[in-house]
Design a protein around this motif. Structure first.
Motif, PDB file in Angstrom:
ATOM      1  N   LYS A 108       0.759  -1.015   0.345  1.00  0.00           N
ATOM      2  CA  LYS A 108       0.225  -0.218   0.047  1.00  0.00           C
ATOM      3  C   LYS A 108       0.817   1.207  -0.229  1.00  0.00           C
ATOM      4  O   LYS A 108       0.500   2.362  -0.557  1.00  0.00           O
ATOM      5  N   LYS A 109       1.869   1.191   1.360  1.00  0.00           N
ATOM      6  CA  LYS A 109       3.249   2.450   0.941  1.00  0.00           C
ATOM      7  C   LYS A 109       3.213   2.716  -0.890  1.00  0.00           C
ATOM      8  O   LYS A 109       3.459   3.622  -1.051  1.00  0.00           O
ATOM      9  N   GLY A 117       1.994   2.155  -3.746  1.00  0.00           N
ATOM     10  CA  GLY A 117       1.172   2.599  -4.913  1.00  0.00           C
ATOM     11  C   GLY A 117       0.162   1.553  -4.751  1.00  0.00           C
ATOM     12  O   GLY A 117       0.038   0.131  -4.973  1.00  0.00           O
ATOM     13  N   PRO A 118      -1.606   2.273  -5.786  1.00  0.00           N
ATOM     14  CA  PRO A 118      -2.070   1.121  -6.294  1.00  0.00           C
ATOM     15  C   PRO A 118      -1.636   0.345  -7.564  1.00  0.00           C
ATOM     16  O   PRO A 118      -1.990  -0.625  -7.528  1.00  0.00           O
ATOM     17  N   ASN A 119      -0.686   0.111  -7.708  1.00  0.00           N
ATOM     18  CA  ASN A 119       0.209  -0.623  -9.450  1.00  0.00           C
ATOM     19  C   ASN A 119       1.358  -1.549  -8.226  1.00  0.00           C
ATOM     20  O   ASN A 119       1.837  -1.626  -9.075  1.00  0.00           O
ATOM     21  N   ALA A 120       1.297  -1.095  -6.920  1.00  0.00           N
ATOM     22  CA  ALA A 120       2.504  -1.653  -6.204  1.00  0.00           C
ATOM     23  C   ALA A 120       3.646  -3.110  -6.812  1.00  0.00           C
ATOM     24  O   ALA A 120       4.436  -3.419  -7.408  1.00  0.00           O
ATOM     25  N   ALA A 121       2.197  -4.318  -7.142  1.00  0.00           N
ATOM     26  CA  ALA A 121       2.621  -5.867  -7.526  1.00  0.00           C
ATOM     27  C   ALA A 121       3.169  -5.506  -9.238  1.00  0.00           C
ATOM     28  O   ALA A 121       3.973  -6.006  -9.419  1.00  0.00           O
ATOM     29  N   GLN A 122       2.598  -4.695 -10.194  1.00  0.00           N
ATOM     30  CA  GLN A 122       2.917  -4.726 -10.819  1.00  0.00           C
ATOM     31  C   GLN A 122       4.977  -3.861 -11.201  1.00  0.00           C
ATOM     32  O   GLN A 122       5.426  -4.343 -11.736  1.00  0.00           O
ATOM     33  N   ASP A 123       4.283  -2.500 -10.843  1.00  0.00           N
ATOM     34  CA  ASP A 123       5.842  -2.486 -10.140  1.00  0.00           C
ATOM     35  C   ASP A 123       6.723  -2.671 -10.293  1.00  0.00           C
ATOM     36  O   ASP A 123       7.789  -3.044 -10.259  1.00  0.00           O
ATOM     37  N   LEU A 124       6.418  -3.619  -8.740  1.00  0.00           N
ATOM     38  CA  LEU A 124       7.830  -4.745  -8.503  1.00  0.00           C
ATOM     39  C   LEU A 124       8.036  -5.884  -9.192  1.00  0.00           C
ATOM     40  O   LEU A 124       8.968  -6.150  -9.301  1.00  0.00           O
ATOM     41  N   GLN A 125       7.330  -6.012 -10.040  1.00  0.00           N
ATOM     42  CA  GLN A 125       7.337  -6.752 -11.138  1.00  0.00           C
ATOM     43  C   GLN A 125       8.804  -6.536 -12.603  1.00  0.00           C
ATOM     44  O   GLN A 125       9.260  -7.280 -12.818  1.00  0.00           O
ATOM     45  N   ILE A 126       8.235  -5.122 -12.458  1.00  0.00           N
ATOM     46  CA  ILE A 126       9.269  -4.493 -13.743  1.00  0.00           C
ATOM     47  C   ILE A 126      10.255  -4.864 -12.905  1.00  0.00           C
ATOM     48  O   ILE A 126      11.957  -4.378 -13.496  1.00  0.00           O
ATOM     49  N   LEU A 127      10.361  -4.108 -11.347  1.00  0.00           N
ATOM     50  CA  LEU A 127      11.558  -4.101 -11.237  1.00  0.00           C
ATOM     51  C   LEU A 127      12.605  -5.679 -10.848  1.00  0.00           C
ATOM     52  O   LEU A 127      13.951  -5.459 -10.649  1.00  0.00           O
ATOM     53  N   SER A 128      12.201  -6.804 -10.737  1.00  0.00           N
ATOM     54  CA  SER A 128      12.257  -7.489 -10.026  1.00  0.00           C
ATOM     55  C   SER A 128      13.135  -8.670 -11.981  1.00  0.00           C
ATOM     56  O   SER A 128      13.417  -8.293 -12.836  1.00  0.00           O
TER      57      SER A 128
END
Length: 162
Positions: free
Chosen positions: A148-149, A151-162
């Motif tokens: 939640k910290k 943001g709303p697209n946290a799961a997608q953002d983390l996918q991009i970073l990994s």
């Protein structure tokens, strides 16, 4: 004056106190002393005196044989549940399949060796592992709160970073 001079003649201890009866005679007046006589009185139960010398199996800390028997039952209850150490300890925690322990972990390895050496049961090791797991997981952040910290697209953002 000798130590025997200070003993009162025919000093006795009441039944059931666990202390031997002592009878002493003061000095004879000519410099000689009479010996202190220690009797080996013992009791089966309060007011039921045993005969002969106190048995070797009756420990001094018990007033009577009945008291020692009662204490034995209590000790047997505590030790009767003792099962000893298993050949190898099961490191799984029932109800927590996601928590895995490795016996190669240096801290855990030392603990398990000490537990085995001291005859610690599987049940107690499992209890300690549960406490250890709580301590390890208490410092982990809550995944949902952290997402939640971000943001709303946290799961997608983390996918991009990994």
């Amino acid at each position: 004056m000798s130590l025997i001079d200070s003993v009162t003649p025919a000093t006795t201890t009441p039944a059931g106190t666990g202390s031997p009866n002592v009878t002493a005679t003061p000095t004879t007046g000519e410099g000689g002393t009479a010996p202190v006589v220690v009797t080996n009185d013992w009791y089966y139960d309060d007011n039921i005196k045993g005969s002969g010398d106190k048995p070797d199996w009756l420990k001094d800390k018990y007033k009577t044989a009945a008291d020692q028997a009662k204490a034995y039952v209590e000790v047997e209850k505590k030790l009767g549940a003792f099962k000893g150490a298993p050949d190898t300890y099961d490191l799984t925690l029932e109800g927590h399949p996601d928590i895995k322990f490795s016996d190669a972990d240096p801290m855990l390895k030392d603990f398990l060796e000490s537990a085995k050496k001291n005859g610690v049961s599987q049940e107690y090791v499992t209890e300690i592992l549960g406490t250890y797991a709580k301590a390890l997981t208490a410092i982990l952040p809550d995944k949902e709160t952290e997402l939640k910290k971000i943001g709303p697209n946290a799961a997608q953002d983390l996918q991009i970073l990994s």
